[in-house]
Design an enzyme around this catalytic site. Sequence first.
Site, PDB file in Angstrom:
ATOM      1  N   ASP A 203      -3.646 -18.251   0.639  1.00  0.00           N
ATOM      2  CA  ASP A 203      -4.385 -19.042   0.038  1.00  0.00           C
ATOM      3  C   ASP A 203      -4.921 -20.501   0.642  1.00  0.00           C
ATOM      4  OD1 ASP A 203      -1.494 -19.609   0.289  1.00  0.00           O
ATOM      5  OD2 ASP A 203      -1.991 -20.502  -1.463  1.00  0.00           O
TER       6      ASP A 203
ATOM      7  N   TYR B 233       0.773  -0.737   0.130  1.00  0.00           N
ATOM      8  CA  TYR B 233       0.235  -0.021  -0.241  1.00  0.00           C
ATOM      9  C   TYR B 233       0.353   1.226  -0.463  1.00  0.00           C
ATOM     10  CZ  TYR B 233      -4.794  -1.878   0.066  1.00  0.00           C
ATOM     11  OH  TYR B 233      -6.098  -2.662  -0.248  1.00  0.00           O
TER      12      TYR B 233
ATOM     13  N   LYS C 156       2.583 -15.283   2.975  1.00  0.00           N
ATOM     14  CA  LYS C 156       2.888 -15.699   2.088  1.00  0.00           C
ATOM     15  C   LYS C 156       4.278 -16.280   2.416  1.00  0.00           C
ATOM     16  CE  LYS C 156       1.657 -18.109  -1.838  1.00  0.00           C
ATOM     17  NZ  LYS C 156       0.938 -19.476  -1.590  1.00  0.00           N
TER      18      LYS C 156
ATOM     19  N   ASP D  93      -6.900  -6.427   3.029  1.00  0.00           N
ATOM     20  CA  ASP D  93      -7.294  -6.145   2.635  1.00  0.00           C
ATOM     21  C   ASP D  93      -9.247  -6.840   1.897  1.00  0.00           C
ATOM     22  OD1 ASP D  93      -9.029  -3.891   1.351  1.00  0.00           O
ATOM     23  OD2 ASP D  93      -8.124  -3.983  -0.567  1.00  0.00           O
TER      24      ASP D  93
HETATM   25 MG    MG Z   1     -11.006  -2.987   0.751  1.00  0.00          MG
END
Ligand code: MG
Length: 338
Positions: free
Chosen positions: A205, A125, A172, A229
């Site tokens: 995942d 981000y 991950k 998110d």
């Molecule tokens: Mg969102």
Amino acid sequence: MKSYDVVLIPGDGIGPEVADAAREVLDAAGINIRWQVFDAGIRAQEKGKETLPPELLEVVRETGAALKGPLTTPVGSGFTSVNVRLRRELGLYANLRPVKTLPGTRSLYPDVDLVVVRENTEGLYIAEETWEDNNTVSAVKRVTREASARIARFALEYARQHGRQSITTVHKANILKESDGLFLTTARDAAADYPEITFKDRIVDALCMDLVLDPGTHDLLLCPNLYGDILSDLAAGLVGGLGTVPGANLGEGCAVFEAVHGSAPDIAGRGIANPTALILAGAMLLRYLGEEEAAARVEKAVHAVYATGEISTPDQGGSATTDQFSRALIRFFDENHF
Ligand code: MG
Ligand code: NAI
């Protein structure tokens, strides 16, 4: 009656519709809020102001609390996300999103009770994207020990204070051994000070599969920014959609409460958006202000109105308007002498 100054940012799309509803419900909940209304994003731009006006930041810093409708972010080009900038400028490092089944909604599972804690300041981000040549872009994913430790402590402290049994760090780190690896090891180190909380970790995942198969497998998810998110919307899907899931962006002495959802351009202007998410974000705001009873009142009214099965907005299978739904909550306050 004690009174509070709170900033209200109506936002874009369905924002003003759900913000009006939330404001009316909070005003009816028995405390006195002096709303300071500010535009941001496109609405501010249309009035010739900056998308994140400095005076808005100043007032949020002063009052320490804001309720915010969703703000549209242009895709592909255009201005940087005002949501992301707001979180960064105000140091709102923790994004807290409790996801719970409400009775009588389209929840796919009867008893989801999951908390998503999302690191709010870094990861991908930071949006540092560079064209290396005409055909190649690289994006920086920044992970610092400091921000990772801060969000891990926040999640662990939240778990301790709210009786959460376990926390699952999402990563991950099999592929991103250094960046997600640092997030994971930092969280694991922090968890050593919380022996009563079971520390788990899960590759992102596989975690998605866990959640869809059985949301009860996990209790609190500690996530780097982007995974948080994505998983927030996935978790919202488990409880029937984005219309009911609130969130808080928390920093030191400052907090901005909002829904998980965006500005929903597909239904904007029709008066049918579900205001529940922002109303429940409002309840989180009341609790933050120390108004536990008023917060509980709002949550109780939301549960009670859904439990009747008589009134809900189209996203939850009903035909009520935004306004009809919020008025049903206010009627509940009146009928129960709240
Ligand atoms: Mg969102
Ligand atoms: P969205 O969350 O706005 O909508 C996704 C789907 O959920 C749509 O079908 C929408 O109708 C439905 N939905 C969302 N909220 C609802 C509600 N309260 N009641 C009933 N249905 C609801 O996601 P989308 O379309 O990807 O994003 C639209 C814009 O919102 C984008 O510009 C995005 O950047 C922005 N956004 C802003 C956020 C914020 O201000 N924190 C968060 C997420 C997106």
